[in-house]
Design a protein around this motif. Structure first.
Motif, PDB file in Angstrom:
ATOM      1  N   THR A  95       4.366 -43.596   2.442  1.00 22.13           N
ATOM      2  CA  THR A  95       4.628 -43.977   3.868  1.00 22.13           C
ATOM      3  C   THR A  95       4.646 -42.716   4.809  1.00 22.13           C
ATOM      4  OG1 THR A  95       7.040 -43.624   3.525  1.00 22.13           O
ATOM      5  CG2 THR A  95       6.148 -45.632   2.872  1.00 22.13           C
ATOM      6  N   LYS A  96       4.415 -43.139   6.117  1.00 17.14           N
ATOM      7  CA  LYS A  96       4.430 -42.142   7.085  1.00 17.14           C
ATOM      8  C   LYS A  96       5.818 -41.416   7.252  1.00 17.14           C
ATOM      9  CE  LYS A  96       4.326 -41.777  12.110  1.00 17.14           C
ATOM     10  NZ  LYS A  96       4.390 -42.711  13.537  1.00 17.14           N
ATOM     11  N   GLN A  97       7.079 -42.068   7.095  1.00 16.51           N
ATOM     12  CA  GLN A  97       8.069 -41.338   6.957  1.00 16.51           C
ATOM     13  C   GLN A  97       8.501 -40.543   5.808  1.00 16.51           C
ATOM     14  OE1 GLN A  97      10.501 -41.781   9.425  1.00 16.51           O
ATOM     15  NE2 GLN A  97      11.548 -40.044   8.465  1.00 16.51           N
ATOM     16  N   GLN A  98       7.873 -40.588   4.658  1.00 16.77           N
ATOM     17  CA  GLN A  98       8.121 -39.783   3.688  1.00 16.77           C
ATOM     18  C   GLN A  98       7.163 -38.792   3.873  1.00 16.77           C
ATOM     19  OE1 GLN A  98       6.588 -42.691   0.626  1.00 16.77           O
ATOM     20  NE2 GLN A  98       8.433 -42.923  -0.217  1.00 16.77           N
ATOM     21  N   ILE A 100       6.720 -37.293   6.763  1.00 14.82           N
ATOM     22  CA  ILE A 100       7.202 -36.711   7.962  1.00 14.82           C
ATOM     23  C   ILE A 100       8.354 -35.852   7.327  1.00 14.82           C
ATOM     24  CG2 ILE A 100       8.766 -36.781   9.882  1.00 14.82           C
ATOM     25  CD1 ILE A 100       7.033 -39.152  10.667  1.00 14.82           C
ATOM     26  N   ASP A 101       9.383 -36.375   6.334  1.00 17.42           N
ATOM     27  CA  ASP A 101      10.261 -35.639   5.618  1.00 17.42           C
ATOM     28  C   ASP A 101       9.975 -34.481   4.862  1.00 17.42           C
ATOM     29  OD1 ASP A 101      12.023 -37.622   6.477  1.00 17.42           O
ATOM     30  OD2 ASP A 101      11.812 -38.894   4.971  1.00 17.42           O
TER      31      ASP A 101
END
Length: 285
Positions: A95-98, A100-101
């Motif tokens: 995912t995009k959040q993963q 980014i993290d």
């Protein structure tokens, strides 16, 4: 300068350890599934090899023959897993959040990439080896219950065979050759794993399957070109193909595997450095 370098090295080691610990915590469920599945596979094969439907005591010779019969299967499963494990290098960045993290981690790209290679390749191999020993204990317990208290250990049988093989008298030349064969075999597995590490960076979804298909297609293409070139040389020239003796040495295989591993790691790292939060590149299919 020496006093200034030491604290920086300690900070770097601590930072790298934190990155590795984070990955282990994120993948702990996956590691547990690997351990459980490998342990059950090894245990099931050993129990079935000893004929669980024949509830009679077995002799040591019967146990050794039955257990050694599963050695090829267990080695094949472990070899395939070692090769394919590299494709899981960024499988958890879906995912995009993963992503980014991952990009926001307070560590260098080299530290993060190295941690991912360790977490996706070397750590699962260690877990698989531990699962093998756990399966050995479990199969002894099950066989003891099935065969009226008789059982045998896979580990003890393997160590006995290795000990007998080490007692054979061999010349220094043969010993060097055997060492070269062992090193070249291990490095061949390592080089194959690095190909899948590169494939895992190129293909995010079902990377092991897409990398395998890409290897097959490239193999067919290069083989066709080689056969065509060999036919032209044989048909229209009088050249004689000569392979020097040094090219047949196992140390040449060792050197080529090291070069291949270095190239695959380099390109995989370069792709990792260009990792983006929003996937807009055709490379990551």
């Amino acid at each position: 300068q020496t006093k200034a370098i030491a604290p920086c090295m300690l900070i770097g080691v601590k930072r790298f350890g934190n990155v590795c610990t984070r990955l282990v915590m994120l993948r702990k469920k996956e590691y547990f599934n690997i351990f459980l599945s490998m342990m059950l596979i090894f245990t099931l094969m050993c129990v079935l090899a000893c004929n669980p439907f024949k509830l009679e005591p077995l002799s040591d010779e019967q146990y050794k023959l039955a257990i050694l019969g599963t050695g090829g299967f267990c080695a094949g499963v472990l070899t395939i897993y070692i090769i394919l494990a590299g494709s899981m290098v960024i499988r958890d960045l879906k995912t995009k959040q993963q992503r980014i993290d991952e990009l926001m981690l307070p560590a260098t790209n080299l530290e993060k990439f190295t941690a991912r290679v360790i977490a996706s390749t070397f750590l699962p191999i260690v877990i698989t080896v531990v699962a093998y020993f756990a399966a050995d204990l479990l199969q002894m317990l099950i066989n003891m219950l099935l065969h009226k208290g008789t059982f045998a250990s896979i580990t003890v049988a393997a160590m006995h065979i290795i000990d007998e093989a080490s007692r054979l008298t061999i010349t220094p030349f043969q010993q060097e050759t055997a060492m070269a064969i062992l090193i070249s075999t291990l490095l061949s597995l390592f080089a194959a794993n690095t190909v899948y590490v590169l494939g895992g960076m190129l293909f995010r979804k079902t990377a092991w399957l897409k990398t395998s298909l890409a290897i097959v297609i490239l193999g067919i293409i290069f083989f066709s070109l080689f056969v065509g070139y060999a036919y032209l040389v044989y048909r229209y020239t009088d050249y004689v193909v000569y392979i020097p003796e040094w090219a047949k040495s196992n140390w040449v295989t060792v050197a080529s595997c090291l070069v291949q591993a270095s190239v695959c790691y380099y390109f995989a790292y370069r792709i990792y450095c260009r990792l983006q939060a929003i996937n807009t590149r055709w490379l990551n299919i």
